[in-house]
Design a protein around this motif. Sequence first.
Motif, PDB file in Angstrom:
ATOM      1  N   ALA A 195      -0.777   2.832  12.298  1.00 59.53           N
ATOM      2  CA  ALA A 195      -1.543   1.730  11.709  1.00 59.53           C
ATOM      3  C   ALA A 195      -1.845   0.660  12.760  1.00 59.53           C
ATOM      4  O   ALA A 195      -2.954   0.111  12.800  1.00 59.53           O
ATOM      5  N   THR A 196      -0.878   0.369  13.613  1.00 63.65           N
ATOM      6  CA  THR A 196      -1.092  -0.656  14.640  1.00 63.65           C
ATOM      7  C   THR A 196      -2.136  -0.211  15.667  1.00 63.65           C
ATOM      8  O   THR A 196      -2.955  -1.019  16.124  1.00 63.65           O
ATOM      9  N   GLU A 211     -12.380  -2.828   6.251  1.00 63.64           N
ATOM     10  CA  GLU A 211     -11.249  -2.088   6.810  1.00 63.64           C
ATOM     11  C   GLU A 211     -10.204  -3.039   7.374  1.00 63.64           C
ATOM     12  O   GLU A 211      -8.999  -2.824   7.215  1.00 63.64           O
ATOM     13  N   VAL A 232      -2.337   6.062   9.320  1.00 64.76           N
ATOM     14  CA  VAL A 232      -3.590   5.846   8.592  1.00 64.76           C
ATOM     15  C   VAL A 232      -4.653   6.770   9.170  1.00 64.76           C
ATOM     16  O   VAL A 232      -4.456   7.392  10.216  1.00 64.76           O
ATOM     17  N   VAL A 281      -1.127  -5.888   8.989  1.00 62.51           N
ATOM     18  CA  VAL A 281      -0.982  -5.332  10.338  1.00 62.51           C
ATOM     19  C   VAL A 281      -1.813  -6.152  11.318  1.00 62.51           C
ATOM     20  O   VAL A 281      -1.394  -6.386  12.465  1.00 62.51           O
ATOM     21  N   VAL A 287      -5.553  -0.608  14.092  1.00 64.52           N
ATOM     22  CA  VAL A 287      -5.945  -2.013  14.023  1.00 64.52           C
ATOM     23  C   VAL A 287      -6.333  -2.532  15.408  1.00 64.52           C
ATOM     24  O   VAL A 287      -7.288  -3.316  15.548  1.00 64.52           O
ATOM     25  N   ARG A 333      -8.283  -4.486   4.535  1.00 68.66           N
ATOM     26  CA  ARG A 333      -7.348  -3.503   3.978  1.00 68.66           C
ATOM     27  C   ARG A 333      -6.039  -3.493   4.764  1.00 68.66           C
ATOM     28  O   ARG A 333      -4.969  -3.252   4.206  1.00 68.66           O
ATOM     29  N   HIS A 334      -6.129  -3.773   6.045  1.00 62.20           N
ATOM     30  CA  HIS A 334      -4.934  -3.750   6.897  1.00 62.20           C
ATOM     31  C   HIS A 334      -4.570  -5.153   7.386  1.00 62.20           C
ATOM     32  O   HIS A 334      -4.045  -5.315   8.490  1.00 62.20           O
ATOM     33  N   ARG A 375       4.128   3.957   9.852  1.00 64.28           N
ATOM     34  CA  ARG A 375       2.964   4.052   8.962  1.00 64.28           C
ATOM     35  C   ARG A 375       1.794   4.715   9.680  1.00 64.28           C
ATOM     36  O   ARG A 375       1.445   4.346  10.789  1.00 64.28           O
TER      37      ARG A 375
END
Length: 392
Positions: A157-158, A112, A144, A119, A161, A115-116, A142
């Motif tokens: 997204a951030t 995972e 997710v 970020v 992460v 994948r990011h 973005r």
Amino acid sequence: MAELTVSRSAGARFLLNQLQLGVARPSRRLTLAQRIRQLEAVQIDPVARVGRNQDLALMARAPGYEPSDLDDLLAAGQVFEYRAQEASVLPMDDYPLFEGVRQRLRLRLKEELTRHQEVVREVLDRIEREGALMARDFATDRRVLGYWDSDQARTKATSHVLNLLYDAGCLVIAGRQGVTRRFDLPERRVPAPLLDQARAIDAEEADRLLFDKYFRAYALVNSKSGRLGWSGRPMAWRRERLKQLEDAGQIVRVTIEGVDRPYFLRSESLMELEQWQAGERGWHRSVRFLPPLDNLLWDRDRLTDLFSFYYRWEVYVPPQRRTFGVYAMPILIGDRLVGRMDPELERATASLVIHNWAWEPGTRVTPRLSHDVTRALEAWAKRLGANGVRRV
């Protein structure tokens, strides 16, 4: 093989005393850091209908406690947050004990994070340059699938992460504003000797030490608990660890009268449990209101076995199926759980609103009991910042 048989009453009093809910009036001599060290962990939860779970748990034990006290400890690096009893506040000295957990999470989350990876680089670069940051400091459109999303991508997204990097041990919590977390690099928040210990410790040894910490935290351990040991290791590993400790005489098997479930405790606590069984110690009738994730409530089976008290936190139960309310808090008087209430801090009016109140079957609601509970509830409301109590 040592074994002890005790009454439910003795087991309950021993447990309450171990969890700082016991024989004496709450001590003012312990510092907050010392109190957390004795408890081993205090669970965190974002639901703050009355207050944060960690604050309510510490209020039940520490006279004069204020939420800012814990935030100050976190900012000063005397405690840290990580996954023990789910998200928990822990003594900073225990940072190396979770290295096995961090290693397994890094491995599980590797795909995972890859994948990011763009970020990930952005987040780590900004925190390295700017210092500790909150999720809201990162602007992105973005979305997710985050931890709490089911079928639609709703999480920034951030933010996703940040959670991944925290679980993997690449970031730590530097502080809080209410329930909002500030993330930073471990190198800036964890003392260098502890970081060195964490890097050097063998994961197997870390898991064994964490297993011992779990025993200290639970005091009277249900060997069938799914959380046994906090490491998430397979149950076969945990059973073997139990056997090793029992064979070495470091833990003792305990039978609770009338209870089929087996329990264990550390051998060094055996004398204290025997004293409770002999009835050699008195008791204080303090009234305390326990949050849904209080240390005493961590093991619901143990709660039933020792106190004949069935508890389920109904916050995630559909409203039409709730029995006691969304934030039902058990009421502890002395060594008995006598009822539960569903409170809400109405901040706009500075009122503590009680939506539901239920006494346990068999509780004799005497004038003295009513008086003691009313006075305790008024004092508790004042500590929460409420001007009064209103029942609806």
